[in-house]
Motif scaffolding. Structure first.
Motif, PDB file in Angstrom:
ATOM      1  N   ASP A 158      -2.813   4.865  10.044  1.00 48.36           N
ATOM      2  CA  ASP A 158      -1.583   5.002  10.593  1.00 48.36           C
ATOM      3  C   ASP A 158      -0.762   6.187  10.431  1.00 48.36           C
ATOM      4  O   ASP A 158      -1.251   6.966   9.759  1.00 48.36           O
ATOM      5  N   ARG A 181      -1.282  -1.449  16.620  1.00 52.16           N
ATOM      6  CA  ARG A 181      -0.701  -0.544  15.597  1.00 52.16           C
ATOM      7  C   ARG A 181      -0.669   0.704  16.241  1.00 52.16           C
ATOM      8  O   ARG A 181      -1.751   1.434  16.569  1.00 52.16           O
ATOM      9  N   GLN A 183       3.877  -2.240  14.479  1.00 56.45           N
ATOM     10  CA  GLN A 183       2.760  -3.174  14.342  1.00 56.45           C
ATOM     11  C   GLN A 183       3.009  -4.382  15.063  1.00 56.45           C
ATOM     12  O   GLN A 183       4.064  -5.185  14.837  1.00 56.45           O
TER      13      GLN A 183
END
Length: 896
Positions: free
Chosen positions: A223, A547, A538
């Motif tokens: 992420d 995501r 998300q």
């Protein structure tokens, strides 16, 4: 700034930091306090509560037993509970007009959503509580990239000792290299905050397994919240304390056992206490409202299996003319290398203020040791010793804005101090008495018979981290997060006093150079600034998980470089004058996205893509960065080495991965993932020509590479009492250079320095891992089997210059290692449980596991040039460590 001399305030500051750490964690190992919701430290529960007709049940209260966390279903029966520390829980639901239902063994992992479905069709009696067990799928269909999560109960069963052991068990990881990347490309975090040392971009802490509640290893894309990494993320979530007092302890001892010393080139001197480990921990409530604590401490002692015989002392003097060497040592057998470590944790958590959770924690290591060097086997006291002190401590605040929004604030100090020398003071008279370490090639294969190591090095890092993040469940299907971090960093490294021997007036004299630049500089401190901002979302739909995020990173070396590299020291008469100019601030933006699409209830595909940037290590870009030494540069002279360059750009990797997961039954999961990495702007070397036709090398964004591979894994849960995990990785990791300075080394050796694609030194084409664990009522055990093909090496046909074949065109032998662990419950007495356990590492006593080989044969055991390699052939340290057996006992209120 990082020195610990008694006479300056900086030394007192470092000592105070150490004292505080030891007082906070005195006498105690693992960690257990309630953690705030930082990056990668909490998970989420989401799901449905349905009635007998399949409709949603509104206003049902869903609670996590043993915590204050709960949620209420909406009109459709949907619920979401945020901010849950990782662990195994019981979840209850109490719908109006229905019986309550309790679900056991619900696993919550950091940064992930655990989905539950409560079916109330079977409830008939209004006073009855229905108890069910959560069915955990062996594959996570909503994961958008490759990652593994190990819970505390799983970690305790494995024959591992520390965090690095766990990391190297994961698919795609080879000796710290994630999917073919260089070392130092992984972000290590503890409770969601980086503990990387800016000097080398490696973890500044060593974490024992007893401290870990959960370990997340992300070897694929990750992420936007995670930065300063190109290959992966390791997030260690520390253990947590609760509302009841608990304590535990562990005692362990063992040693190497390998029998016939001829295979190992050293005697098997069994020392039952060669490895010693003592741990104790306690946690529970304090006599302060809504405050819990955890303290833990560990003492670890390790003696290497290669023994030294103290035949000589550093002050001895041999007759090198007559080859007569008579030592004055006591002849005692001592470990050639050793480690002595204190580590501990202290943690306080307070939730007395409405909606606010405050947490203070301190985690420290204090390690003293001596590296194993076979040349000092007769004079072990001549070796330098190493000491490391590191601490990460700070305050976290988690504020509940409302039931769906949380604000996290963190202030953390990461302190690291490392030193390597025989005597701390460069003017210590013992340097004069001993002199430099020397031996004679005709006596004991050149073993050192007098003197001490003259190597001296000190490195310190002070990193203050300020981090903020706002997370919100904006809608039932969207969870957003924005945040940023800022680092105030100071990095010091260098030689605290240079030592050399020279002949003056016919007499050998010890020369000391203390902070005498440019030729003999002392330690220098550099203060870069690092900052970042990120935003990510998300989206979780019934048939799709997305995501997506973007990250912006800022780096400013805050240094100067010459304006004209063709006349860097202004030593060329008539050439344009060079002046120092400030390095530029670097800003990069990295988009990232991952998709997971369930094809059915048992099958899903995922795709992930992202740009990942990392600023090179401070220890690389500032090393040898004083260009004034080039005042005497002339054509044909290359004695200056590779110059640092604090004005380099960030390194960059673009990653792609696509995979499919399938669960043919509720106990079996299969996953296939293929990946590709395009690696650019790696730290390498460029050659600069000056106005007088001289040439020098300096660091630049010159290296590149790419990695292609796939991983096939299988997990079988609950095969009777057994759990089985298998994974196989094939990869091809190639590039123009395995080391930033490799190109300069090739040029200096007269080889062609032009870029070419060859396998990286760590390119391991085939890797197989198998883990089998059994867990019965009284007995438990586990086995880890690791098998790998050989990494590359450069073969040679003849001894001497120019006799080598193509770089890394040969392959080392394949290898295999097996580790075991077994445990048995002894029983309980007055509420105290005890368990006896044993561990065996390298059961087959494998001597070779991708270590060094002789380039003339490709074998670790023999060379075609036995005379030239006679010293190496007699060195037992070139082998993989031998079989090690350990026994221990765990006991305490939490051991049952």
């Amino acid at each position: 700034m990082f020195r610990r001399n008694r006479g300056d305030s900086n030394g007192r500051g470092a000592g105070a930091v150490r004292l505080v750490a030891i007082l906070l964690a005195l006498g105690l190992p693992p960690l257990m306090g309630v953690a705030p919701a930082q990056a990668g430290t909490t998970g989420k529960l989401a799901g449905l509560v349905l009635d007998s007709a399949g409709g949603g049940v509104a206003a049902a209260v869903v609670r996590i037993a043993g915590t204050s966390l709960d949620g209420v279903t909406d009109e459709a029966g949907r619920f979401t509970i945020l901010n849950i520390p990782p662990g195994v829980y019981e979840v209850t639901v109490a719908p109006p007009g229905f019986d309550s239902l309790r679900m056991q063994d619900v696993v919550v992992s950091s940064d992930q959503t655990t989905r539950l479905s409560f079916d109330l069709t079977a409830t008939n009696a209004p006073t009855e509580e229905i108890v069910v067990t959560a069915k955990r799928s062996p594959v996570s269909l909503n994961l958008t990239s490759t990652q593994a999560a190990l819970m505390r109960s799983e970690i305790e069963q494995l024959p591992v000792q520390d965090l690095n052991d766990l990391v190297n068990l994961q698919a795609g990881v080879v000796d710290g290299h994630f999917r073919g990347g260089r070392l130092g490309e992984v972000q290590y975090q503890v409770d969601g905050v980086s503990v990387n040392n800016a000097f080398d971009n490696k973890s500044s802490l060593s974490l024992d397994r007893s401290l870990l509640q959960e370990v997340q290893v992300i070897s694929g894309t990750f992420d936007a919240e995670y930065g300063q990494a190109m290959s992966g993320v390791v997030n260690a979530v520390l253990r947590q304390g609760g509302e009841t007092f608990e304590w535990g302890a562990e005692i362990l001892t063992g040693d190497f056992v390998f029998g016939d010393g001829t295979r190992r080139l050293t005697e098997d001197e069994f020392q039952p206490g060669g490895t010693r480990n003592f741990q104790v921990n306690a946690s529970g409530p304090l006599p302060v409202p809504e405050t819990v604590f955890l303290v833990s401490g560990r003492r670890y002692e390790f003696d290497d299996y290669v023994r030294a015989t103290r035949e000589f002392l550093p002050e001895d003097r041999g007759d090198f003319q007559t080859k007569e060497f008579e030592g004055t040592g006591d002849g005692e057998s001592v470990p050639l290398g050793y480690t002595r470590e204190w580590s501990g944790v202290a943690k306080l958590t307070n939730t007395s203020l409405d909606g606010l959770k405050l947490n203070y924690q301190a985690l420290f290591n204090w390690i003293e040791g001596r590296r194993t060097d076979f040349a000092y086997r007769l004079n072990p006291d001549g070796l330098s010793t190493q000491e490391t002190f590191s601490i990460s401590h700070g305050l976290d605040a988690n504020y509940e804005v409302n039931s769906s929004t949380f604000l996290d604030l963190t202030v953390r100090q990461n302190h690291f101090d490392y030193q390597d020398f025989r005597y701390e003071d460069v003017f210590d008279a013992r340097y004069d008495e001993a002199g430099p370490a020397i031996g004679d090639s005709e006596y004991e294969l050149g073993a050192v018979v007098q003197g001490v190591e003259f190597s001296r090095f000190r490195q310190g890092t002070e990193d203050y981290v300020f981090k903020a993040a706002l997370a919100s469940q904006v809608t039932p299907s969207h969870h957003g997060k924005v945040g940023g971090e800022f680092h105030v960093t100071g990095v010091e490294f260098g030689t605290p006093g240079h030592l050399s021997y020279a002949t003056q007036n016919g007499v050998e004299t010890l020369i000391r150079h203390v902070d005498n630049p440019p030729d003999f500089p002392g330690p220098r401190t550099y203060r870069p600034r690092i900052a970042a901002m990120f935003a990510q979302d998300q989206m979780e739909l019934e048939d799709l998980t997305v995501r997506a995020g973007v990250r912006a990173d800022y780096f400013n070396a805050r240094s100067k470089v010459p304006s004209d590299l063709a006349n860097p020291a202004n030593a060329i008469s008539g050439a344009p004058r060079s002046v120092p100019v400030a390095t530029s601030a670097k800003v990069v933006v990295a988009p990232r996205i991952g998709l997971a699409y369930p094809i059915s209830g048992q099958t899903a595909v995922h795709f992930a893509f992202g740009h990942f940037y990392q600023f090179p290590p401070i220890g690389e870009i500032f090393s040898n960065a004083d260009y004034s030494v080039l005042a005497n540069l002339q054509a044909g002279i290359s004695r200056f080495g590779v110059f640092g360059n604090p004005d380099v750009r960030p390194e960059k990797t673009v990653q792609y991965e696509i995979g499919v997961k399938h669960s043919p039954s509720r106990h079996i999961g299969v996953e296939f993932t293929t990946f590709y990495k395009d690696i650019r702007d790696l730290l390498g070397v460029e050659f600069i020509s000056t106005y007088n036709d001289a040439e020098y090398a300096r660091l630049a964004n010159a290296d590149f590479g790419n990695v292609f591979g796939f991983t096939l894994s299988l997990d079988h849960k609950e095969l009777g009492p057994f759990n089985v995990s298998l994974d196989y990785t094939w990869q091809d990791a190639i590039g123009n250079s395995s080391d930033p300075r490799e190109t300069a080394t090739r040029a200096e050796a007269g080889e062609d320095p032009r870029p070419r694609l060859v396998p990286f030194n760590w390119d391991q084409r085939h890797t197989f891992n198998a883990t089998v664990a059994v867990n019965a009522a009284v007995y438990s055990g586990s086995a880890i089997l690791r098998a790998s093909s050989g990494q590359p090496y450069t073969p040679i046909l003849e001894a001497g210059f120019g006799a080598g074949l193509d770089a890394n065109s040969g392959r080392k032998p394949a290898s295999l290692v097996l580790d075991l662990r077994a445990e048995r419950a002894i029983g309980t007495w007055r509420g105290v449980g005890a368990r006896l356990f044993g561990r065996a590492f390298n059961v087959f006593d494998t001597r070779f596991f991708n270590g060094p080989v002789y380039p003339s044969t490709g074998s670790p055991y023999y060379s075609r040039f036995s005379e030239a390699d006679r010293v190496a052939l007699a060195d037992p340290t070139r082998f993989y460590p031998p079989r090690r057996l350990e026994v221990g006992v765990r006991f305490g209120s939490e051991v049952f």
